[in-house]
Design a protein around this motif. Structure first.
Motif, PDB file in Angstrom:
ATOM      1  N   ALA A  90       0.850  -1.190   0.000  1.00 10.42           N
ATOM      2  CA  ALA A  90       0.000   0.000   0.000  1.00 10.42           C
ATOM      3  C   ALA A  90       0.883   1.236   0.000  1.00 10.42           C
ATOM      4  CB  ALA A  90      -0.904   0.024   1.230  1.00 10.42           C
ATOM      5  N   VAL A  91       0.264   2.379  -0.197  1.00 12.76           N
ATOM      6  CA  VAL A  91       0.913   3.652   0.086  1.00 12.76           C
ATOM      7  C   VAL A  91       0.630   3.968   1.547  1.00 12.76           C
ATOM      8  CG1 VAL A  91       1.039   6.110  -0.436  1.00 12.76           C
ATOM      9  CG2 VAL A  91       0.659   4.455  -2.286  1.00 12.76           C
ATOM     10  N   TYR A  92       1.672   4.228   2.290  1.00 11.84           N
ATOM     11  CA  TYR A  92       1.545   4.501   3.721  1.00 11.84           C
ATOM     12  C   TYR A  92       1.656   6.006   3.956  1.00 11.84           C
ATOM     13  CZ  TYR A  92       1.682  -0.407   4.954  1.00 11.84           C
ATOM     14  OH  TYR A  92       1.364  -1.740   5.093  1.00 11.84           O
ATOM     15  N   TYR A  93       0.707   6.521   4.734  1.00 10.87           N
ATOM     16  CA  TYR A  93       0.635   7.941   5.030  1.00 10.87           C
ATOM     17  C   TYR A  93       0.802   8.201   6.518  1.00 10.87           C
ATOM     18  CZ  TYR A  93      -1.529   8.300   0.400  1.00 10.87           C
ATOM     19  OH  TYR A  93      -1.791   8.233  -0.946  1.00 10.87           O
ATOM     20  N   CYS A  94       1.528   9.238   6.811  1.00 11.33           N
ATOM     21  CA  CYS A  94       1.663   9.744   8.168  1.00 11.33           C
ATOM     22  C   CYS A  94       0.653  10.879   8.345  1.00 11.33           C
ATOM     23  CB  CYS A  94       3.092  10.248   8.351  1.00 11.33           C
ATOM     24  SG  CYS A  94       3.424  11.108   9.881  1.00 11.33           S
ATOM     25  N   TYR A 104      -8.564   9.344  17.801  1.00 10.49           N
ATOM     26  CA  TYR A 104      -7.644   9.427  16.653  1.00 10.49           C
ATOM     27  C   TYR A 104      -7.439   8.063  16.001  1.00 10.49           C
ATOM     28  CZ  TYR A 104      -7.026  14.015  18.553  1.00 10.49           C
ATOM     29  OH  TYR A 104      -7.273  15.265  19.027  1.00 10.49           O
ATOM     30  N   LEU A 105      -8.534   7.408  15.714  1.00  9.66           N
ATOM     31  CA  LEU A 105      -8.503   6.137  14.999  1.00  9.66           C
ATOM     32  C   LEU A 105      -9.089   6.267  13.606  1.00  9.66           C
ATOM     33  CD1 LEU A 105      -9.642   3.756  17.888  1.00  9.66           C
ATOM     34  CD2 LEU A 105      -7.329   4.454  17.253  1.00  9.66           C
ATOM     35  N   SER A 106      -9.597   7.442  13.270  1.00 14.58           N
ATOM     36  CA  SER A 106     -10.219   7.686  11.968  1.00 14.58           C
ATOM     37  C   SER A 106      -9.505   8.812  11.252  1.00 14.58           C
ATOM     38  CB  SER A 106     -11.691   8.046  12.155  1.00 14.58           C
ATOM     39  OG  SER A 106     -12.256   8.505  10.941  1.00 14.58           O
ATOM     40  N   GLU A 107      -9.436   8.705   9.932  1.00 14.42           N
ATOM     41  CA  GLU A 107      -8.707   9.736   9.179  1.00 14.42           C
ATOM     42  C   GLU A 107      -9.352  11.105   9.301  1.00 14.42           C
ATOM     43  OE1 GLU A 107     -10.152   7.783   5.030  1.00 14.42           O
ATOM     44  OE2 GLU A 107      -8.844   9.506   4.835  1.00 14.42           O
ATOM     45  N   VAL A 108     -10.638  11.164   9.565  1.00 15.99           N
ATOM     46  CA  VAL A 108     -11.301  12.465   9.656  1.00 15.99           C
ATOM     47  C   VAL A 108     -10.874  13.234  10.895  1.00 15.99           C
ATOM     48  CG1 VAL A 108     -13.296  11.675   8.331  1.00 15.99           C
ATOM     49  CG2 VAL A 108     -13.333  11.534  10.840  1.00 15.99           C
ATOM     50  N   GLU A 109     -10.223  12.560  11.840  1.00 13.49           N
ATOM     51  CA  GLU A 109      -9.780  13.219  13.072  1.00 13.49           C
ATOM     52  C   GLU A 109      -8.406  13.861  12.920  1.00 13.49           C
ATOM     53  OE1 GLU A 109     -11.655  10.796  16.703  1.00 13.49           O
ATOM     54  OE2 GLU A 109     -10.395   9.549  15.425  1.00 13.49           O
ATOM     55  N   TYR A 110      -7.777  13.676  11.786  1.00 14.13           N
ATOM     56  CA  TYR A 110      -6.437  14.208  11.560  1.00 14.13           C
ATOM     57  C   TYR A 110      -6.475  15.438  10.657  1.00 14.13           C
ATOM     58  CZ  TYR A 110      -4.531  10.077  13.788  1.00 14.13           C
ATOM     59  OH  TYR A 110      -4.208   9.111  14.701  1.00 14.13           O
ATOM     60  N   ASP A 111      -5.589  16.384  10.955  1.00 11.74           N
ATOM     61  CA  ASP A 111      -5.581  17.653  10.240  1.00 11.74           C
ATOM     62  C   ASP A 111      -4.486  17.765   9.194  1.00 11.74           C
ATOM     63  OD1 ASP A 111      -6.131  18.821  13.510  1.00 11.74           O
ATOM     64  OD2 ASP A 111      -7.666  18.748  11.944  1.00 11.74           O
ATOM     65  N   TYR A 112      -3.389  17.050   9.394  1.00  5.06           N
ATOM     66  CA  TYR A 112      -2.229  17.185   8.516  1.00  5.06           C
ATOM     67  C   TYR A 112      -1.802  15.815   8.016  1.00  5.06           C
ATOM     68  CZ  TYR A 112      -2.173  21.600  10.998  1.00  5.06           C
ATOM     69  OH  TYR A 112      -2.537  22.800  11.562  1.00  5.06           O
ATOM     70  N   TRP A 113      -1.376  15.784   6.748  1.00  5.03           N
ATOM     71  CA  TRP A 113      -1.014  14.528   6.087  1.00  5.03           C
ATOM     72  C   TRP A 113       0.286  14.681   5.317  1.00  5.03           C
ATOM     73  CZ3 TRP A 113      -3.850  10.023   6.580  1.00  5.03           C
ATOM     74  CH2 TRP A 113      -5.081  10.153   7.230  1.00  5.03           C
ATOM     75  N   GLY A 114       1.057  13.600   5.285  1.00 12.56           N
ATOM     76  CA  GLY A 114       2.217  13.556   4.431  1.00 12.56           C
ATOM     77  C   GLY A 114       1.828  13.145   3.027  1.00 12.56           C
ATOM     78  N   GLN A 115       2.839  13.077   2.165  1.00 11.48           N
ATOM     79  CA  GLN A 115       2.578  12.770   0.748  1.00 11.48           C
ATOM     80  C   GLN A 115       2.487  11.273   0.486  1.00 11.48           C
ATOM     81  OE1 GLN A 115       5.541  13.334   2.007  1.00 11.48           O
ATOM     82  NE2 GLN A 115       6.798  11.704   1.128  1.00 11.48           N
ATOM     83  N   GLY A 116       2.898  10.460   1.460  1.00 11.00           N
ATOM     84  CA  GLY A 116       2.825   9.012   1.311  1.00 11.00           C
ATOM     85  C   GLY A 116       4.122   8.397   0.826  1.00 11.00           C
ATOM     86  N   THR A 117       4.329   7.144   1.207  1.00 16.92           N
ATOM     87  CA  THR A 117       5.481   6.386   0.754  1.00 16.92           C
ATOM     88  C   THR A 117       5.020   4.981   0.402  1.00 16.92           C
ATOM     89  OG1 THR A 117       7.762   5.720   1.288  1.00 16.92           O
ATOM     90  CG2 THR A 117       6.175   5.651   3.096  1.00 16.92           C
ATOM     91  N   GLN A 118       5.485   4.470  -0.733  1.00 20.94           N
ATOM     92  CA  GLN A 118       5.016   3.181  -1.241  1.00 20.94           C
ATOM     93  C   GLN A 118       5.743   2.033  -0.548  1.00 20.94           C
ATOM     94  OE1 GLN A 118       2.623   2.387  -3.797  1.00 20.94           O
ATOM     95  NE2 GLN A 118       2.958   0.301  -2.987  1.00 20.94           N
ATOM     96  N   VAL A 119       4.967   1.068  -0.102  1.00 23.54           N
ATOM     97  CA  VAL A 119       5.498  -0.185   0.427  1.00 23.54           C
ATOM     98  C   VAL A 119       4.954  -1.315  -0.428  1.00 23.54           C
ATOM     99  CG1 VAL A 119       5.489  -1.797   2.377  1.00 23.54           C
ATOM    100  CG2 VAL A 119       5.752   0.665   2.788  1.00 23.54           C
ATOM    101  N   THR A 120       5.851  -2.109  -0.986  1.00 24.31           N
ATOM    102  CA  THR A 120       5.457  -3.232  -1.825  1.00 24.31           C
ATOM    103  C   THR A 120       6.078  -4.504  -1.263  1.00 24.31           C
ATOM    104  OG1 THR A 120       5.356  -1.808  -3.774  1.00 24.31           O
ATOM    105  CG2 THR A 120       5.434  -4.189  -4.146  1.00 24.31           C
ATOM    106  N   VAL A 121       5.233  -5.482  -0.977  1.00 21.37           N
ATOM    107  CA  VAL A 121       5.686  -6.752  -0.423  1.00 21.37           C
ATOM    108  C   VAL A 121       5.444  -7.834  -1.468  1.00 21.37           C
ATOM    109  CG1 VAL A 121       5.533  -8.369   1.499  1.00 21.37           C
ATOM    110  CG2 VAL A 121       5.058  -5.936   1.869  1.00 21.37           C
ATOM    111  N   SER A 122       6.511  -8.459  -1.909  1.00 20.97           N
ATOM    112  CA  SER A 122       6.398  -9.498  -2.933  1.00 20.97           C
ATOM    113  C   SER A 122       6.267 -10.868  -2.281  1.00 20.97           C
ATOM    114  CB  SER A 122       7.614  -9.472  -3.846  1.00 20.97           C
ATOM    115  OG  SER A 122       8.783  -9.764  -3.113  1.00 20.97           O
ATOM    116  N   SER A 123       5.546 -11.741  -2.960  1.00 18.85           N
ATOM    117  CA  SER A 123       5.320 -13.089  -2.405  1.00 18.85           C
ATOM    118  C   SER A 123       6.392 -14.064  -2.855  1.00 18.85           C
ATOM    119  CB  SER A 123       3.947 -13.596  -2.827  1.00 18.85           C
ATOM    120  OG  SER A 123       3.840 -13.581  -4.233  1.00 18.85           O
TER     121      SER A 123
END
Length: 123
Positions: A90-94, A104-123
């Protein structure tokens, strides 16, 4: 205003580990609840973990494999990911929110977001 920058994503084999970092701007970092979310292709963004003064909380899907931590002196929050699975791809966001008593378990409770970083797990 808080500016967040994630790093540490990449490609890893199943069973491997990665550590994500999120560097935050600002002088009151310790007052913020910090969260990690992720969004897989074709899916909605979902909660992964969060940390604030009262402790940490994890989604069931990552509990026991992921660890969230923070270094207030460095204005940085981390996500240590072990025993990675292909479904963790997935793309992981801070995200950040000035603490005001919420869970603070829902995204609507957060005010600021990063641009995301891709994590890819191969099988």
């Amino acid at each position: 205003q808080v500016h967040l920058v994630e790093s540490g994503g990449g490609l890893v084999q199943a069973g491997g580990s990665l550590r994500l970092s999120c560097a935050a701007s600002g002088r009151t970092f310790s007052r913020y609840a910090m969260g990690w979310f992720r969004q897989a292709p074709g899916k909605e963004r979902e909660f992964v973990a969060r940390i604030m003064w009262s402790g940490t909380y994890y989604a069931d899907s990552v509990k026991g494999r992921f660890t969230i931590s923070r270094d207030n002196a460095k204005n940085t929050v981390y996500l240590e990911m072990n025993s990675l699975k292909p479904e963790d791809t997935a793309v992981y966001y801070c995200a950040a929110a000035l603490y005001s008593g919420r869970a603070y378990l829902s995204e609507v409770e957060y005010d600021y977001w990063g641009q995301g970083t891709q994590v890819t797990v191969s099988s």
